[in-house]
Design a protein around this motif. Structure first.
Motif, short mmCIF file in Angstrom:
data_model
loop_
_atom_site.label_atom_id
_atom_site.label_comp_id
_atom_site.label_asym_id
_atom_site.label_seq_id
_atom_site.Cartn_x
_atom_site.Cartn_y
_atom_site.Cartn_z
N GLU A 138 0.82 -1.22 0.00
CA GLU A 138 0.00 0.00 0.00
C GLU A 138 0.85 1.26 0.00
N THR A 139 2.12 1.17 0.40
CA THR A 139 3.00 2.35 0.39
C THR A 139 3.22 2.87 -1.03
N ALA A 140 3.01 2.02 -2.04
CA ALA A 140 3.20 2.45 -3.43
C ALA A 140 1.90 2.85 -4.10
N LEU A 141 0.81 2.88 -3.34
CA LEU A 141 -0.50 3.13 -3.93
C LEU A 141 -0.57 4.48 -4.64
N ALA A 142 0.04 5.51 -4.06
CA ALA A 142 -0.04 6.85 -4.65
C ALA A 142 0.65 6.92 -6.01
N GLN A 143 1.58 6.00 -6.27
CA GLN A 143 2.32 6.01 -7.54
C GLN A 143 1.78 5.00 -8.54
N LEU A 144 0.72 4.28 -8.17
CA LEU A 144 0.13 3.30 -9.08
C LEU A 144 -0.87 3.98 -10.01
N SER A 145 -0.87 3.56 -11.27
CA SER A 145 -1.86 4.06 -12.21
C SER A 145 -1.98 3.10 -13.37
N ALA A 146 -3.13 3.11 -14.02
CA ALA A 146 -3.34 2.26 -15.18
C ALA A 146 -2.40 2.67 -16.31
N GLY A 147 -1.92 1.69 -17.05
CA GLY A 147 -1.02 1.97 -18.16
C GLY A 147 0.45 1.80 -17.84
N GLN A 148 0.81 1.61 -16.56
CA GLN A 148 2.21 1.44 -16.20
C GLN A 148 2.74 0.10 -16.74
N THR A 149 4.04 0.08 -17.02
CA THR A 149 4.66 -1.08 -17.65
C THR A 149 4.97 -2.17 -16.64
N VAL A 150 4.72 -3.40 -17.07
CA VAL A 150 5.00 -4.59 -16.26
C VAL A 150 5.88 -5.53 -17.06
N ALA A 151 6.92 -6.07 -16.43
CA ALA A 151 7.74 -7.12 -17.03
C ALA A 151 7.60 -8.37 -16.18
N ALA A 152 7.30 -9.49 -16.82
CA ALA A 152 7.07 -10.74 -16.09
C ALA A 152 7.95 -11.85 -16.66
N ARG A 153 8.44 -12.70 -15.76
CA ARG A 153 9.26 -13.84 -16.17
C ARG A 153 8.69 -15.12 -15.57
N SER A 154 8.83 -16.19 -16.32
CA SER A 154 8.36 -17.50 -15.88
C SER A 154 9.52 -18.48 -15.88
N ALA A 155 9.47 -19.43 -14.95
CA ALA A 155 10.51 -20.45 -14.90
C ALA A 155 10.50 -21.30 -16.16
N ALA A 156 9.37 -21.34 -16.86
CA ALA A 156 9.30 -22.11 -18.10
C ALA A 156 10.09 -21.45 -19.23
N TYR A 157 10.20 -20.11 -19.18
CA TYR A 157 10.95 -19.36 -20.19
C TYR A 157 11.89 -18.39 -19.48
N PRO A 158 12.96 -18.90 -18.86
CA PRO A 158 13.80 -18.05 -18.00
C PRO A 158 14.54 -16.94 -18.73
N ASP A 159 14.74 -17.07 -20.02
CA ASP A 159 15.51 -16.08 -20.77
C ASP A 159 14.64 -15.05 -21.47
N GLU A 160 13.36 -15.04 -21.19
CA GLU A 160 12.45 -14.14 -21.88
C GLU A 160 11.59 -13.37 -20.89
N ALA A 161 11.46 -12.08 -21.15
CA ALA A 161 10.59 -11.23 -20.33
C ALA A 161 9.33 -10.90 -21.12
N PHE A 162 8.18 -11.11 -20.52
CA PHE A 162 6.90 -10.81 -21.16
C PHE A 162 6.42 -9.46 -20.63
N THR A 163 6.11 -8.56 -21.53
CA THR A 163 5.73 -7.20 -21.13
C THR A 163 4.22 -7.02 -21.20
N GLY A 164 3.72 -6.16 -20.35
CA GLY A 164 2.31 -5.84 -20.34
C GLY A 164 2.08 -4.51 -19.68
N ARG A 165 0.81 -4.18 -19.48
CA ARG A 165 0.46 -2.89 -18.86
C ARG A 165 -0.64 -3.09 -17.82
N VAL A 166 -0.57 -2.26 -16.79
CA VAL A 166 -1.57 -2.32 -15.73
C VAL A 166 -2.93 -1.92 -16.28
#
Length: 367
Positions: A213-241
């Protein structure tokens, strides 16, 4: 005699200790004292260093979390009514469009019922038309005409219900998505509680994770997300809030965030565990220095600042965030001050320095 011998031994040890102390005192105050008196800052060779100026920059705050992949929409496909499977019109693992017939039940009895009720409606329409003609000649009462009208309405309602029941014999995809494994076979008798298959909309796929909750004031829709899975350790999947929950979890003091991650090839599956890195809004510029400038001694952090008098001054600082080889300075330095980034291994507070040619920034007044 034994007591006298012990007294003599103690007196001898005391005399030897006094002599040793006297000799060391003369050495420290004499030879050693003379040697230390000859060491002055003017005789110390300057240390060659490289400098970098304290520079205001924007540092994006990064939050790391653990997320779970989920389908945007997901259902277990089943029938509304009980019956025997007559058709299965899908291949497991393929994508289907909304409205596609996935399965069909044996509907012979339902079709016969619809035909019978269609005939009943036709008969009711004929009777009503005949009664209307007679009514125009006052050959029948108004009550008889109303009865025929009501009978037609009832027949039409029964026909509509039968047609709806006939339609329920077909199971259609409520939305576009990817079908799962077949859970039944043709000829099986199924009911509303029997799973035929699953249907998931996974492009894009939804990624759910918790943010403090300390980061709530800086959260907003559209921010960038990078996600990694153990199934594909060398690849980052990007998305948006896409969505930030309207409530804070009272147990974890965190808010649930949902992001949409592109998944055109369907490699990401619902239920997958993913490590998430969320980049928040950077905020205002903050003073930064290269990581190489900071020295740690336990919990203490300090740097050497180059002064206008040609010496390095030790300055305690309070570091903040780290990003791309830079450190945020919360306290202890002002923008523009030159700090030592190379050569501080041989430095001490007040040591003379010389700046390597073509490096660093001009010295500023030391604080």
């Amino acid at each position: 005699m034994r007591i006298i011998g012990q007294i003599i031994l103690i007196a001898g040890l005391a005399a030897a200790g006094a002599g040793a102390w006297y000799g060391w005192d003369r050495l420290a105050g004499g030879e050693a004292g003379k040697a230390s008196a000859t060491v002055t800052p003017a005789t110390v060779r300057p240390v060659t260093v490289e400098l970098a100026a304290v520079t205001p920059r924007q540092l994006a705050r990064v939050v790391e979390a653990v997320g779970t992949a989920r389908a945007m929409d997901a259902v277990t496909v089943a029938t509304k009514i009980s019956g025997r499977i007559a058709e299965l019109n899908f291949t497991p693992g393929t994508t289907v469009e909304a409205g596609r017939v996935l399965a069909a039940l044996d509907d012979a009895a339902a079709r016969a019922n619809v035909a019978q009720l269609e005939a009943a409606v036709h008969e009711a329409q004929t009777q009503l038309e005949r009664t209307r003609q007679l009514r125009q000649r006052n050959a029948v009462s108004a009550a008889e005409f109303d009865t025929r009208t009501t009978s037609l309405a009832g027949a039409r309602a029964q026909l509509a219900a039968a047609r709806a029941e006939l339609a329920d014999h077909k199971v259609v995809a409520p939305f576009s998505g990817r079908v799962g494994l077949r859970q039944v076979s043709i000829g099986a008798v199924v009911g509303p509680d029997t799973a035929i298959t699953t249907l998931d909309d996974i492009d894009p796929i939804k990624l759910s994770f918790a943010v403090p909750e300390t980061a709530l004031a800086q959260l907003s829709a559209g921010q960038t997300v990078a996600a990694r899975s153990a199934a594909y350790p060398d690849e980052a999947f990007t998305g948006r809030v896409q969505f930030i929950d309207t409530r804070i979890d009272v147990a974890t003091r965190a808010v649930t965030v949902e992001a949409a991650v592109d998944n055109p090839d369907g490699r990401l599956k619902p239920g997958m565990f993913m490590a998430v890195t969320l980049t928040l809004d950077p905020g205002p510029d903050v003073p930064t220095i290269p990581e190489a400038a900071m020295i740690r001694e336990g919990r203490l952090a300090y740097v050497y600042v180059a002064g206008t008098d040609g010496v390095a001054r030790r300055r305690i600082i309070e570091p903040g965030r780290r990003q791309d080889g830079l450190i945020e300075v919360l306290k202890g330095l002002e923008p523009g001050e030159p700090v030592v980034v190379a050569g501080h291994q041989r430095l001490r507070d007040g040591a003379p320095i010389t700046v390597a040619t073509g490096t660093g920034a001009p010295p500023a007044t030391a604080g």
